[in-house]
Write a protein that holds these residues in place. Structure first.
Motif: not given
Length: 353
Positions: A66-67, A70-71
């Motif tokens: 997810i990180e 999102n980036e």
């Protein structure tokens, strides 16, 4: 024609398949680790421990995915924003740029509707022949004696003059008590709410809503260094936040007079370029009626500079959660502060009597 020979593997990838493959990889790695832990231990409590470790492994892997996603989204959003700025300048400068074609056409009360954007939080429609010459004339006559320089909202319920918005405007009160008599402005305003309720499931009423706004832009030639225009902006929240009762959630812009050169409406983050047509309207909403989340920038819009001729529009900003007892002004910070201050003064005066 595509020929696929023996020994060649064809793999179709898109955002969904990539995400599915990535999630499957995370789960498989964690499953292998859990099996190894169970195989290496005869302890009956090992199963419970393996399950806990499996859950923790999956959670950490998903969080990382997810990180990363999102980036990537943030990176692409920044690119889109920079491209939108260039696209905005280009489409406003080149009068020969074609208007964006709708994704599909519909009909509403016999009028042609072009669906430009159809996302849960962001909708943009064009409606041909939405209002009449008589209705335009009625609005213009009502506005003529009270036209003033257009202001930009300051976030607290007030407004101020700004170079980002150059135009004349006048708020037009709708006399609903004359609707049954065929009042032209009331008839037009009713049509606005009918269309909003056609698209959104809120059963919006006219009670407590803002006045119709007559806005006029004037062209002064190609050499004008500060032409009448409206820079990119949002009519309501466009940061993807939760909807706040009493705020705007839809807009209808109606074109009574179109300029010879300039005056297009741009939704730059969506790549939508609308050339105004006389008596047509542009509807856009910026709320998801299911999640009640606001748009995240796709309905940010602008009015290109008016170079030659005049652009005369009628705008209705539509709010959700207003009524006669709670009109739109009561949800503006400045108005609320003013009322509280007046109440405090009255209280003090009574206290000293």
């Amino acid at each position: 024609v595509v020929f696929i020979r023996d020994g060649i593997v064809v793999e179709h990838t898109d955002s969904k398949t990539i995400a599915t493959k990535s999630a499957s990889g995370v789960l498989e790695n964690c499953r292998v680790a859990a099996k190894r832990q169970l195989k290496d231990s005869a302890d009956p409590d090992a199963a419970a421990k393996a399950l806990e470790d499996l859950a923790e492994c999956v959670g950490a892997g998903v969080a990382k995915q997810i990180e990363t996603a999102n980036e990537e989204v943030a990176f692409q959003a920044e690119i889109r924003k920079k491209m939108a700025e260039s696209w905005e300048n280009y489409t406003c400068a080149d009068e020969n740029v074609n208007a964006t074609k709708p994704k599909r056409d519909e009909r509403w009360r016999g009028k042609k509707v072009g669906v430009m954007i159809d996302r849960p939080r962001s909708k943009v429609h064009t409606i041909e022949n939405f209002l009449t010459e008589e209705e335009c004339r009625a609005v213009e006559e009502a506005a003529r004696p009270i036209l003033h320089d257009a202001a930009v909202a300051d976030g607290s319920g007030g407004g101020h003059l700004s170079d980002s918005r150059k135009a004349k405007q006048a708020g037009i009160k709708v006399h609903w008590e004359k609707e049954a008599e065929g009042d032209l402005i009331a008839r037009l305003s009713r049509r606005v709410y009918d269309y909003v309720n056609h698209v959104l499931p809120f059963n919006i009423k006219e009670n407590g809503q803002e006045n119709l706004m007559s806005i006029q832009y004037f062209g002064r030639g190609p050499d004008d260094e500060a032409p009448d225009r409206y820079m990119p902006h949002c009519d309501g929240d466009c940061m993807g936040l939760d909807f706040k009762p009493g705020n705007r959630m839809a807009t209808v812009v109606m074109y009574c007079e179109i300029p010879k050169v300039g005056g297009a409406t741009n939704f730059r983050n969506s790549g939508v370029h609308i050339k105004p047509k006389k008596y047509a309207a542009t509807f856009f909403s910026y709320i998801d009626p299911v999640t009640m989340k606001m748009d995240s920038g796709f309905t940010e819009h602008s009015g290109c500079p008016v170079v030659e001729g005049e652009k005369k529009i009628v705008t209705q900003w539509v709010r959700l959660g207003v009524d006669d007892e709670n009109p739109w002004r009561s949800f503006n910070t400045r108005e609320s502060l003013h009322r509280r201050e007046c109440a405090r003064v009255v209280f003090l005066q009574i206290g000293f009597l």
